[in-house]
Design a protein around this motif. Structure first.
Motif, PDB file in Angstrom:
ATOM      1  N   MET A  44       5.103  -2.851  -7.800  1.00 13.23           N
ATOM      2  CA  MET A  44       3.849  -2.550  -7.102  1.00 13.23           C
ATOM      3  C   MET A  44       2.654  -3.106  -7.872  1.00 13.23           C
ATOM      4  O   MET A  44       2.705  -3.237  -9.090  1.00 13.23           O
ATOM      5  N   GLN A  48      -1.954  -1.281  -4.788  1.00 15.88           N
ATOM      6  CA  GLN A  48      -0.992  -0.537  -3.968  1.00 15.88           C
ATOM      7  C   GLN A  48      -0.864   0.902  -4.472  1.00 15.88           C
ATOM      8  O   GLN A  48      -0.740   1.829  -3.670  1.00 15.88           O
ATOM      9  N   THR A  52      -1.709   4.298  -2.404  1.00 13.82           N
ATOM     10  CA  THR A  52      -0.725   5.377  -2.322  1.00 13.82           C
ATOM     11  C   THR A  52      -1.358   6.687  -2.780  1.00 13.82           C
ATOM     12  O   THR A  52      -1.159   7.749  -2.166  1.00 13.82           O
TER      13      THR A  52
END
Length: 175
Positions: A44, A48, A52
């Protein structure tokens, strides 16, 4: 790279603990380190991880505003916020570990942090209005007061950080 090696490298890539709350120092940053190691293993990006984090936090906050309070909901909201805030710590740790941080990622992180801060107090206001019989409407000003202080403190901290960087850069450039 093994997870233990990644965790070791992450420990060495920490920000200073100066001025950090005990919760951040002993709970949030260590949990963020575990999430950063997992994100690294999953490939990731820091952005990202930021998104999240936002998904967990904003879902928990939506529950505060939209779902009648109760013990079960309180546990779910707590877990959503705890994971969201640990992931918020993880994005910066991952950026420092991978060297993939930059102005765009820092901007995204600060914008999401600001949105979270505003929404925390806003959803409390909404929950007070929807679910609690308050002795008067004046009580609805309480979350607004906390919102004012939180936004002012956040902006002042960012400004201080940026002015400190500019002053350090100016001092380094001076003959």
């Amino acid at each position: 790279m093994e997870t233990t090696t990644v965790l070791g490298r992450l420990r060495g890539a920490q920000k200073t603990a100066k001025g950090v709350s005990l919760y951040s120092r002993y709970v949030n940053r260590p949990a963020g380190r575990v999430f950063a190691a997992a994100a690294y293993r999953l490939g990731m990006t820091p952005n990202q991880v930021t998104l999240t984090s936002a998904a967990f936090t904003f879902t928990a906050l939506a529950c505060v505003a939209l779902v009648r309070p109760g013990p079960g909901m309180a546990v779910l909201v707590y877990l959503g916020l705890a994971v969201g805030f640990a992931l918020d710590s993880a994005d910066g740790q991952l950026a420092r570990l991978t060297g993939r941080g930059g102005p765009d990622g820092e901007w995204l992180d600060h914008v999401v942090d600001c949105a979270k801060m505003i929404l925390v107090h806003t959803v409390v206001l909404i929950a007070f209005y929807r679910y609690f019989a308050l002795p008067g409407d004046g009580w609805l000003l309480l979350p607004l007061g906390f919102l004012f202080v939180a936004v002012l403190t956040f902006c002042a901290g960012l400004l201080r950080e940026q002015l400190g960087k500019a002053a350090a850069h100016g001092a380094a450039a001076a003959p």
